[in-house]
Design an enzyme around this catalytic site. Structure first.
Site, short mmCIF file in Angstrom:
data_model
loop_
_atom_site.label_atom_id
_atom_site.label_comp_id
_atom_site.label_asym_id
_atom_site.label_seq_id
_atom_site.Cartn_x
_atom_site.Cartn_y
_atom_site.Cartn_z
N ALA A 182 27.30 6.73 -2.56
CA ALA A 182 27.93 7.91 -3.17
C ALA A 182 28.97 7.52 -4.22
CB ALA A 182 28.57 8.78 -2.08
N HIS A 214 31.86 14.73 5.99
CA HIS A 214 33.16 14.25 6.47
C HIS A 214 33.83 15.31 7.35
CE1 HIS A 214 32.30 12.74 2.29
NE2 HIS A 214 32.08 11.69 3.02
N GLU A 237 27.71 8.28 8.50
CA GLU A 237 27.97 7.66 7.19
C GLU A 237 28.12 6.15 7.32
OE1 GLU A 237 31.33 9.05 4.83
OE2 GLU A 237 30.16 8.93 3.00
ZN LIG Z 1 28.79 9.98 2.04
#
Ligand SMILES: [Zn+2]
Length: 342
Positions: free
Chosen positions: A70, A221, A282
């Protein structure tokens, strides 16, 4: 099956990101980029077997919904041409990983976005990702300027070409910023979490869900600051006469579980309905260390879900069912990739 909906190829062969540096240098110098580097299947295998696949096995997860790194998307660098070439290179690499490990990885694409360039530019790549690569979603960067927020908010019709394709293909978007080029924001600390929170607020106050009733977004997140401040957002929605927050957003917005401690995960599960929570870690990503309080990796988020006071049926939704529902193409692609794997 335990499906991790949020993983990036952070361990790609070195020449991949090396080419990106050369590409941007060439662009700055007004020269054409060098040819793309060669990467063998063995080189790719090595990065996965000793990386994400190893972690999957250690932690007891089965499948990662996998996208390009990302922070590496770097939509603030170069221009529309460099973004297009880079997105194409990154997505092709994800497709190669998914082809080499069809039972462990299913792809999500990054988009060739650039600050202040119409997202109309992303349409061809979305088509390629879905139709040629069998990807099941995209990462949509709400701030291609990398921390300066120069593009219109996600509520603006500016973004509608992407939303139309998401609905047409039945693919969700994860709202995911890239690296920060604004020194006021730390990329994976404040920039990511503020991107999540900002994206949620922009969508909550918009007409997007009226115009696209079936569209789906994942706020990663753990939803940034949103679940912790759910009362604030409920109150803001009420004051703005938008109605009940749960009525406005919960058909269309989902939160992942990339929250790196048990109390945060408990809060998420207490505030947000189980149907709107999707398992994610993640890994291997922003936070790679071991928590001295638990002796386990911060990003080993499965351990936190295992400890939540939820029924087995609710945990199964978080680990598998919700991902299959939100990523409309996922079950079909799982079947196809598993059949290819034999
Ligand atoms: Zn990410």
């Amino acid at each position: 099956m335990i499906i991790d909906c949020h993983g990036h190829y952070t361990t790609a062969p070195r020449q991949h990101e090396g080419w990106r540096t050369q590409q941007i240098e060439a662009h700055t110098a007004g020269k054409p980029p060098p040819p793309r580097p060669t990467m063998t299947d063995d080189e790719i295998r090595e990065t996965i077997v000793g990386g994400q696949l190893k972690v999957q096995r250690e932690r007891g997860t089965d499948l990662t919904i996998f996208s390009p790194r990302a922070a590496g998307m770097g939509h603030h660098l170069g221009d529309a041409t460099t973004s297009e070439a880079w997105a194409s290179a990154c997505n092709e690499l994800i497709h190669r990983v998914c082809s080499l490990f069809p039972k462990n990885f299913i792809g999500v694409g990054m988009l060739p976005q650039s600050a202040r360039v119409s997202p109309q530019n992303c349409i061809a790549e979305i088509g390629r990702c879905v139709n040629e690569y069998g990807f099941v979603g995209v990462n949509l960067n709400p701030d291609p300027s990398g921390g300066h927020w120069q593009d219109p908010p996600l509520s603006d019709h500016y973004w509608y070409p992407v939303y139309e394709k998401m609905v047409e293909y039945d693919i969700p978007a994860m709202i995911h910023v890239s690296a920060s080029c604004n020194p006021a924001f730390h990329t994976t600390g404040s920039h990511y979490l503020s991107g999540d929170t900002t994206g949620f607020n922009q969508l909550m106050t918009s007409s997007v869900f009226k115009d696209f009733p079936t569209i789906k977004f994942i706020i990663p997140h753990g939803g940034g600051a949103v679940p912790y401040h759910w009362g604030r957002f409920r109150g803001l929605a009420q004051d703005a006469k938008l109605g009940l927050l749960s009525d406005i957003v919960l058909k269309n917005i989902f939160f992942d579980t990339c929250v790196y401690h048990l109390p945060g995960q408990e809060l998420l599960a207490k505030v947000i309905p189980v149907d709107n929570i999707i398992f994610a870690s993640e890994m291997i990503g922003a936070v790679r260390g071991v928590d001295p309080e638990t002796g386990h990796h911060y990003d080993d988020t499965k351990r936190y879900i295992d400890q939540l006071p939820l029924s087995a049926a609710d945990k199964a939704k978080i680990f598998e069912g919700n991902a299959r529902r939100v990523y409309g193409r996922l079950s079909g692609v799982i079947e196809k990739q598993f059949a290819q794997a034999g």
